[in-house]
Motif scaffolding. Structure first.
Motif, PDB file in Angstrom:
ATOM      1  N   LEU A 281      37.771  39.891  31.679  1.00 28.53           N
ATOM      2  CA  LEU A 281      38.258  40.402  32.983  1.00 28.53           C
ATOM      3  C   LEU A 281      38.644  39.602  34.043  1.00 28.53           C
ATOM      4  CD1 LEU A 281      35.517  43.241  33.493  1.00 28.53           C
ATOM      5  CD2 LEU A 281      37.892  43.560  33.198  1.00 28.53           C
ATOM      6  N   ASP A 282      38.306  38.116  33.800  1.00 31.44           N
ATOM      7  CA  ASP A 282      38.615  37.039  34.486  1.00 31.44           C
ATOM      8  C   ASP A 282      37.491  37.201  36.038  1.00 31.44           C
ATOM      9  OD1 ASP A 282      39.532  34.747  35.377  1.00 31.44           O
ATOM     10  OD2 ASP A 282      41.091  35.432  36.486  1.00 31.44           O
ATOM     11  N   ALA A 283      36.309  37.564  35.635  1.00 30.01           N
ATOM     12  CA  ALA A 283      35.300  37.870  36.534  1.00 30.01           C
ATOM     13  C   ALA A 283      34.149  36.803  36.569  1.00 30.01           C
ATOM     14  CB  ALA A 283      34.885  39.354  36.360  1.00 30.01           C
ATOM     15  N   GLN A 284      33.263  36.821  37.474  1.00 34.25           N
ATOM     16  CA  GLN A 284      32.171  35.777  37.546  1.00 34.25           C
ATOM     17  C   GLN A 284      30.893  36.723  37.306  1.00 34.25           C
ATOM     18  OE1 GLN A 284      32.153  34.525  41.650  1.00 34.25           O
ATOM     19  NE2 GLN A 284      34.322  34.185  41.611  1.00 34.25           N
ATOM     20  N   LEU A 285      29.932  36.030  36.470  1.00 28.61           N
ATOM     21  CA  LEU A 285      28.703  36.335  36.129  1.00 28.61           C
ATOM     22  C   LEU A 285      27.628  35.858  37.135  1.00 28.61           C
ATOM     23  CD1 LEU A 285      27.370  38.204  33.944  1.00 28.61           C
ATOM     24  CD2 LEU A 285      27.148  36.210  32.481  1.00 28.61           C
ATOM     25  N   GLN A 286      27.173  36.824  37.760  1.00 27.33           N
ATOM     26  CA  GLN A 286      25.859  36.312  39.001  1.00 27.33           C
ATOM     27  C   GLN A 286      24.775  37.331  38.993  1.00 27.33           C
ATOM     28  OE1 GLN A 286      27.888  36.848  42.502  1.00 27.33           O
ATOM     29  NE2 GLN A 286      29.309  35.012  42.329  1.00 27.33           N
TER      30      GLN A 286
ATOM     31  N   CYS B 197      33.824  41.219  40.240  1.00 24.08           N
ATOM     32  CA  CYS B 197      35.277  40.822  40.008  1.00 24.08           C
ATOM     33  C   CYS B 197      35.645  41.221  41.641  1.00 24.08           C
ATOM     34  CB  CYS B 197      35.966  41.881  39.307  1.00 24.08           C
ATOM     35  SG  CYS B 197      37.686  41.205  38.997  1.00 24.08           S
ATOM     36  N   TYR B 198      36.460  40.126  42.221  1.00 24.80           N
ATOM     37  CA  TYR B 198      36.718  40.306  43.587  1.00 24.80           C
ATOM     38  C   TYR B 198      38.307  40.715  43.718  1.00 24.80           C
ATOM     39  CZ  TYR B 198      32.427  37.954  44.851  1.00 24.80           C
ATOM     40  OH  TYR B 198      31.171  37.656  45.069  1.00 24.80           O
ATOM     41  N   PHE B 199      38.683  41.501  44.477  1.00 27.75           N
ATOM     42  CA  PHE B 199      40.211  42.019  44.816  1.00 27.75           C
ATOM     43  C   PHE B 199      40.639  41.605  46.110  1.00 27.75           C
ATOM     44  CE2 PHE B 199      38.966  44.175  41.361  1.00 27.75           C
ATOM     45  CZ  PHE B 199      39.660  44.142  40.273  1.00 27.75           C
TER      46      PHE B 199
ATOM     47  N   LYS C 258      43.788  40.138  42.118  1.00 30.12           N
ATOM     48  CA  LYS C 258      42.435  39.418  41.702  1.00 30.12           C
ATOM     49  C   LYS C 258      42.271  38.234  42.582  1.00 30.12           C
ATOM     50  CE  LYS C 258      41.146  41.352  37.425  1.00 30.12           C
ATOM     51  NZ  LYS C 258      40.916  41.324  36.063  1.00 30.12           N
ATOM     52  N   SER C 259      41.265  37.877  43.045  1.00 33.17           N
ATOM     53  CA  SER C 259      40.730  36.938  43.831  1.00 33.17           C
ATOM     54  C   SER C 259      39.426  36.207  43.088  1.00 33.17           C
ATOM     55  CB  SER C 259      40.493  37.311  45.249  1.00 33.17           C
ATOM     56  OG  SER C 259      39.951  36.122  45.953  1.00 33.17           O
ATOM     57  N   ASN C 260      39.384  34.853  43.436  1.00 32.52           N
ATOM     58  CA  ASN C 260      38.172  34.085  43.051  1.00 32.52           C
ATOM     59  C   ASN C 260      36.969  34.029  43.901  1.00 32.52           C
ATOM     60  OD1 ASN C 260      39.808  33.195  40.522  1.00 32.52           O
ATOM     61  ND2 ASN C 260      40.685  31.593  41.762  1.00 32.52           N
ATOM     62  N   ALA C 261      37.314  34.577  45.157  1.00 23.84           N
ATOM     63  CA  ALA C 261      36.240  34.601  46.094  1.00 23.84           C
ATOM     64  C   ALA C 261      36.045  35.885  46.770  1.00 23.84           C
ATOM     65  CB  ALA C 261      36.359  33.420  46.989  1.00 23.84           C
TER      66      ALA C 261
END
Length: 144
Positions: free
Chosen positions: A75-80, A86-88, A94-97
């Motif tokens: 998903l090109d997401a972050q694991l936290q 996943c940010y949009f 899609k956004s990285n932040a």
């Protein structure tokens, strides 16, 4: 002769003011309806995109059999904190932040093995647009 024109002119001005008042009220109502229709279209568009992104995340979660790190890569997401985020942006790119006026998709594993809760939220109002519960193949029956 001058006295005959004065009452007719006054009556004409009264009718003209009444018609202008009536049309201004109608114009205000039309503008209000147009504005609310535009907001409804925007909300519908956001809900449609939220459903599409949540279902995409559910498919990825099922494909990797509940492995969040593999799902994050798909998903090109972050694991936290043990959940996938996943940010949009506001335009659903899609956004990285974190975007203050965007959206956030969260995949949170549940206590039952292989199950997860997928939530899409509006980050500005912090309201949930769509929620989905998903089970991976390892979690039992395969359904959404």
């Amino acid at each position: 002769m001058h006295k005959q024109h004065a009452p007719k002119a006054t009556l004409f001005l009264m009718e003209l003011i009444t018609v202008i008042f009536f049309f201004s009220i109608c114009a205000a109502i039309c503008i209000s309806v147009f504005g609310s229709g535009q907001q409804m279209a925007r909300n519908s568009h956001n809900l449609s995109n939220a459903v599409m992104e949540a279902r995409s995340a559910a498919s990825c979660y099922k494909a990797v059999e509940g492995d969040l790190s593999d799902a994050a890569a798909l998903l090109d997401a972050q694991l936290q904190d043990g959940q996938l985020i996943c940010y949009f942006e506001q335009t659903w790119q899609k956004s990285n932040a974190f975007c203050a006026d965007g959206f956030v998709l969260t995949v949170k594993p549940l206590e039952k093995a292989g199950e997860a809760s997928i939530t899409v939220q509006n980050s500005k109002a912090d309201t949930s647009l769509y929620q989905l519960r998903v089970k991976s193949k390892t979690g039992g029956r395969q359904d959404e």
